[in-house]
Write a protein that holds these residues in place. Structure first.
Motif, mmCIF file in Angstrom:
data_model
loop_
_atom_site.group_PDB
_atom_site.id
_atom_site.type_symbol
_atom_site.label_atom_id
_atom_site.label_comp_id
_atom_site.label_asym_id
_atom_site.label_seq_id
_atom_site.Cartn_x
_atom_site.Cartn_y
_atom_site.Cartn_z
ATOM 1 N N PHE A 82 0.824 -1.212 0.000
ATOM 2 C CA PHE A 82 0.000 0.000 0.000
ATOM 3 C C PHE A 82 0.857 1.260 0.000
ATOM 4 C CE2 PHE A 82 -1.590 3.370 2.867
ATOM 5 C CZ PHE A 82 -2.439 3.976 1.950
ATOM 6 N N TYR A 83 1.925 1.301 0.820
ATOM 7 C CA TYR A 83 2.760 2.506 0.862
ATOM 8 C C TYR A 83 3.385 2.786 -0.503
ATOM 9 C CZ TYR A 83 2.312 2.274 5.942
ATOM 10 O OH TYR A 83 1.812 2.250 7.215
ATOM 11 N N ALA A 84 3.820 1.726 -1.203
ATOM 12 C CA ALA A 84 4.361 1.914 -2.549
ATOM 13 C C ALA A 84 3.276 2.440 -3.486
ATOM 14 C CB ALA A 84 4.928 0.598 -3.069
ATOM 15 N N LEU A 85 2.083 1.849 -3.377
ATOM 16 C CA LEU A 85 0.942 2.292 -4.173
ATOM 17 C C LEU A 85 0.604 3.755 -3.885
ATOM 18 C CD1 LEU A 85 -1.522 0.819 -5.885
ATOM 19 C CD2 LEU A 85 -2.731 1.151 -3.737
ATOM 20 N N HIS A 86 0.654 4.103 -2.614
ATOM 21 C CA HIS A 86 0.315 5.463 -2.214
ATOM 22 C C HIS A 86 1.288 6.478 -2.821
ATOM 23 C CE1 HIS A 86 -1.660 8.442 0.243
ATOM 24 N NE2 HIS A 86 -0.525 8.815 0.779
ATOM 25 N N MET A 87 2.566 6.164 -2.776
ATOM 26 C CA MET A 87 3.569 7.087 -3.314
ATOM 27 C C MET A 87 3.517 7.156 -4.834
ATOM 28 S SD MET A 87 6.942 6.510 -0.928
ATOM 29 C CE MET A 87 6.985 4.732 -1.142
ATOM 30 N N LEU A 88 3.364 6.003 -5.496
ATOM 31 C CA LEU A 88 3.504 5.958 -6.944
ATOM 32 C C LEU A 88 2.201 6.210 -7.693
ATOM 33 C CD1 LEU A 88 5.904 2.885 -7.227
ATOM 34 C CD2 LEU A 88 6.480 5.316 -7.211
ATOM 35 N N ARG A 89 1.056 5.878 -7.064
ATOM 36 C CA ARG A 89 -0.204 6.069 -7.782
ATOM 37 C C ARG A 89 -1.094 7.126 -7.134
ATOM 38 N NH1 ARG A 89 -3.185 3.457 -11.770
ATOM 39 N NH2 ARG A 89 -5.411 4.012 -11.659
ATOM 40 N N ASN A 90 -1.371 6.980 -5.835
ATOM 41 C CA ASN A 90 -2.216 7.980 -5.185
ATOM 42 C C ASN A 90 -1.624 9.374 -5.296
ATOM 43 O OD1 ASN A 90 -3.983 5.960 -4.459
ATOM 44 N ND2 ASN A 90 -3.366 5.890 -2.311
ATOM 45 N N ALA A 91 -0.310 9.463 -5.134
ATOM 46 C CA ALA A 91 0.362 10.763 -5.237
ATOM 47 C C ALA A 91 0.653 11.148 -6.686
ATOM 48 C CB ALA A 91 1.661 10.744 -4.437
ATOM 49 N N ARG A 92 0.241 10.283 -7.636
ATOM 50 C CA ARG A 92 0.317 10.551 -9.069
ATOM 51 C C ARG A 92 1.736 10.540 -9.630
ATOM 52 N NH1 ARG A 92 -4.249 9.347 -7.901
ATOM 53 N NH2 ARG A 92 -6.122 10.377 -8.727
#
Length: 445
Positions: free
Chosen positions: A421-431
């Protein structure tokens, strides 16, 4: 002489309206005997400030009765202050209430003290009955329904108090003059109580036996107007399912009208209804157009059919979430989907596949929260059955118990899921790699 009652709320935000204290005082003071017998002090501060100031203040300004409102984020601090006061003010009486301590008296009371009690349900009636007993020469807590306390080193629990079926018997603390205009930047408001669902991780429905009861429309409208006129910047609607009732759309219009008239509030927080997508989206549109919200929360919790059944959430329609997601995409409104990891039945594979499926439906942002095991919930009562392994959060003020493994998720997989999730958050949620990840997924890489 009238006795003094101090009601303590350790709030999440600075300058927050002490609504719980207001309810307790307003309900008690409608009884002339109690109004003539007690004076009330309401204290609201964040745990950070309370940890350095509150105990000193309470000892310098003693009371006859102390009441603490206890939640997962403040219970450790409330317990430490309460136990310190037991020693410095042994003649005072203490009442603990709130979902963290409810039905958990043995965790928070000490058998050597008979001047402390826990409230096991809705607080208003039990609190008033408790104060009425406190006016007796020799208070007998066994006369009060909904309490647990120690007597002669034995734990006593009285029969449960009746639920408050007619909420309008309780005067509004907003409209009764208990709060001053200009003193607050955040406010909580209830338009109803109860929840028709019984999700295993949540105490909302279990606390109120699932049935929903409403405050009168006119009262709610007047309270909403009070909040706007008082220039409160942030408002949290504390209903379990905002948008569940038809009137919620009209009440939202009233909030918007107040915003145009008085310029406040500036931000609204709420928990959306689960099975009423058309009403939820109309509320979203109204609040978006009034600049009162910038993103639509969607509380999905898990995509695993096995998990949904285990947590008694299968009666919440998946089609409702899909409909809401499609509609927010059409309106070009940002959304964020909330998941809890790990719930019973979840696996690392189901988490990853579920997130991929959600992004394919057009989810703008996905947020994964760790699973906090809350007292009194079905999952808390069945922790051994589900193979829960927990870890206490490093929090000096709260008592968050984090689930780090289940029967279907190992501790190593839990940590891998959080890293995912943290990787997803940095790379996708944060665009950072939003468009690239879309392209790679669409092309099969």
């Amino acid at each position: 002489m009238r006795k003094k009652v101090t009601i303590v709320e350790l709030a999440m935000f600075e300058r927050m309206v002490p609504l719980v204290a207001g309810y307790l005082e307003a309900f008690a003071r409608q009884d002339t005997h109690l109004d003539n017998s007690f004076i009330f002090e309401k204290l609201s501060m964040t745990p950070q400030h309370a940890s350095t100031r509150l105990l000193e203040y309470l000892n310098e300004n003693p009371s006859d009765v102390y009441a603490f409102s206890c939640y997962v984020w403040n219970a450790a601090l409330a317990k430490s202050i309460f136990r310190a006061l037991l020693k410095t003010q042994p003649s005072a009486h203490f009442l603990l209430g709130g979902p963290q301590v409810m039905r958990q008296a043995e965790r928070y009371l000490s058998l050597e003290f008979d001047n402390a009690a826990v409230c096991n349900g809705e607080g208003e009636q039990t609190f008033a009955d408790y104060l009425r007993v406190m006016t007796d020469t020799r208070p007998d807590l066994s006369k009060v329904k909904g309490l647990s306390f120690y007597r002669d080193r034995e734990l006593v629990t009285t029969p449960p108090a009746d639920r408050m079926y007619d909420l309008n018997v309780m005067p509004s603390p907003y409209l009764s003059g208990l709060f001053d205009h200009g003193d607050y930047s955040a406010a909580v408001i209830e338009t109803n109580r109860g929840c028709p669902f019984s999700c295993g991780f949540c105490f909302w429905g279990a606390a109120t036996n699932s049935r929903v009861f409403k405050f009168d429309d006119s009262r709610v409208r007047d309270e909403l107007t009070w909040i706007s006129k008082a220039k409160v910047q942030y408002m949290y609607i504390a209903d379990a399912n905002w948008g569940m009732l038809k009137r919620d759309v009209e009440l939202t219009r009233h909030i918007v009208d107040n915003k145009h008239k008085y310029e406040t509030p500036r931000m609204i927080y709420y928990s959306s209804a689960k099975n009423n997508p058309s009403q939820v989206m109309e509320i979203t549109r109204l609040l978006r157009d009034a600049d009162l919200m910038i993103t639509q929360p969607i509380s999905l919790q898990t995509t695993s059919p096995e998990s949904l059944e285990m947590i008694h959430r299968q009666n919440i329609k998946r089609s409702a979430y899909t409909s809401i997601q499609q509609r927010v995409n059409e309106l070009k409104i940002s959304s964020y989907i909330e998941l809890i990891w790990p719930l019973p039945g979840d696996t690392l594979e189901s988490l990853q596949q579920g997130i991929a499926n959600l992004y394919e439906t057009g989810a703008s942002t996905i947020v994964v929260y760790p699973h906090l095991l809350l007292h009194n919930t079905e999952l808390f009562k069945n922790r051994e059955r589900f193979g829960f392994v927990t870890q206490q959060a490093e929090d000096p003020w709260g008592e968050a118990e984090i689930v780090v493994a289940t029967a279907t998720t190992s501790e190593a997989e839990f940590r891998d899921g959080m890293r995912y999730f943290y990787a997803l958050h940095m790379l996708r949620n944060a665009r950072s790699l939003y468009f690239l990840s879309n392209y790679l997924h669409a092309t099969g890489f």
